[in-house]
Design an enzyme around this catalytic site. Structure first.
Site, short mmCIF file in Angstrom:
data_model
loop_
_atom_site.label_atom_id
_atom_site.label_comp_id
_atom_site.label_asym_id
_atom_site.label_seq_id
_atom_site.Cartn_x
_atom_site.Cartn_y
_atom_site.Cartn_z
N ASN A 1 16.53 -12.42 30.80
CA ASN A 1 17.11 -11.80 31.98
C ASN A 1 18.50 -12.38 32.18
O ASN A 1 18.65 -13.60 32.30
CB ASN A 1 16.20 -12.06 33.19
N HIS B 1 17.30 -6.96 32.03
CA HIS B 1 16.06 -7.71 32.18
C HIS B 1 15.71 -8.30 30.81
O HIS B 1 16.28 -7.89 29.80
CB HIS B 1 14.94 -6.80 32.67
N GLU C 1 13.10 -7.91 28.85
CA GLU C 1 12.59 -6.93 27.89
C GLU C 1 13.69 -6.01 27.39
O GLU C 1 13.74 -5.69 26.20
CB GLU C 1 11.47 -6.09 28.53
N CYS D 1 8.22 -5.40 34.91
CA CYS D 1 8.43 -4.63 36.13
C CYS D 1 8.31 -3.14 35.81
O CYS D 1 8.13 -2.75 34.65
CB CYS D 1 9.81 -4.95 36.71
N CYS E 1 10.99 -2.01 33.19
CA CYS E 1 10.67 -2.40 31.81
C CYS E 1 9.39 -1.73 31.32
O CYS E 1 9.26 -1.41 30.15
CB CYS E 1 10.60 -3.91 31.71
N ASP F 1 15.88 -9.17 42.26
CA ASP F 1 15.50 -8.77 40.90
C ASP F 1 14.40 -7.74 40.90
O ASP F 1 14.40 -6.83 40.07
CB ASP F 1 15.08 -10.00 40.08
#
Length: 150
Positions: free
Chosen positions: A46, A57, A59, A84, A87, A147
């Site tokens: 991130n 992020h 990922e 999240c 992602c 975030d």
């Protein structure tokens, strides 16, 4: 190459990325994308805070660094934290077949949705991941809430 069944070794790559992010002043979430044989394709963390870019992020960073693949069904996304919704959408869009999660205690993201849509989700319940992000959230609640869109 990592034996594809050695999910802890894969998670260790993501944990290393999370620690790099933390050392840079960012959120400690790391990720890595592997092929079915356990070959590392891309790794990242991130970097939202460091680059002032809300789309970086862990990922997405690992996914971008892996470059183009002809097929993602046999790929393994490894992340220190449950993905999240953003992602999770990436995982579904490209039909990544397996997600290895370091932890889902601090945040469970979209893992149930991923499971419902045929993605194999493996939660390693890593005490190291739980502690690293838990400590960050306690010390930086405003950055964490930003975030996750709170």
């Amino acid at each position: 190459m990592i034996d594809s069944t050695d999910f802890q070794a894969m998670l260790d790559v993501a944990i290393e990325e999370a620690r790099i992010g933390l050392a840079e002043g960012g959120i400690p979430i790391g990720a890595a994308l592997f092929d079915a044989q356990g070959n590392l394709l891309g790794r990242g963390h991130n970097r939202r805070v460091q680059e002032n870019d809300p789309s970086i992020h862990g990922e997405t960073d690992a996914f971008r660094k892996a470059g183009r693949q002809t097929n993602y069904r046999d790929k393994i996304m490894v992340t220190t934290l449950a993905p999240c919704w953003y992602c999770s959408g990436l995982i579904r869009q490209f039909k990544i077949g397996t997600v290895v999660v370091g932890e889902a205690e601090n945040f469970d993201g979209g893992i149930e949705w991923l499971k419902e849509n045929g993605v194999k989700v493996i939660n390693l319940n890593s005490p190291e991941c739980i502690e690293m992000l838990g400590d960050f959230i306690k010390e930086n609640p405003e950055v964490w809430n930003e975030d996750i869109g709170e």
